[in-house]
Motif scaffolding. Structure first.
Motif: not given
Length: 118
Positions: A36-60
């Motif tokens: 996702v970072l390869c395709a989207g560049g710099a992203l926030s936690i909110a952007q990284l968790t959008a449309n996923t089932e994983i929580s912000r804490q899990g992504v962090t």
């Protein structure tokens, strides 16, 4: 007598760092985050968790593992942190895999020539 790893290929000498990179990339969730970072560049936690089932804490937590391996880093942008790839470690991992591939080709060529000489 020299150092124990004197004369060993560079791949062996840097194996601990590379092992951390490959271990970090070995998890499917972390690999998806890198993609996702390869395709989207710099992203926030909110952007990284959008449309996923994983929580912000899990992504962090996953991002911190990737950061510890030197694969990603975060930068402050206003009130939030953006996560982006650190290409240095990824490029080193790529070069290492290419080196291993070349060494395998040489070894397989030797084996083929040996088998054909029988």
């Amino acid at each position: 007598m020299g150092k124990p790893d004197a004369g060993l290929p560079a791949i062996v000498q840097s194996s601990e760092t590379l092992a951390n990179v490959f271990a970090a990339l070995g998890d499917p969730t972390r690999l998806k985050l890198v993609a996702v970072l390869c395709a989207g560049g710099a992203l926030s936690i909110a952007q990284l968790t959008a449309n996923t089932e994983i929580s912000r804490q899990g992504v962090t937590k996953h991002l911190h593992v990737l950061a510890d391996a030197g694969v990603v880093r975060n930068v402050k942008s206003g009130r939030e942190r953006l996560w982006q790839l650190e290409l240095g470690q990824i490029e080193e991992a790529k070069r290492t895999l290419e080196r291993i591939g070349r060494e395998w080709e040489v070894a397989l060529g030797k084996l083929k020539r040996f088998a054909e000489s029988l």
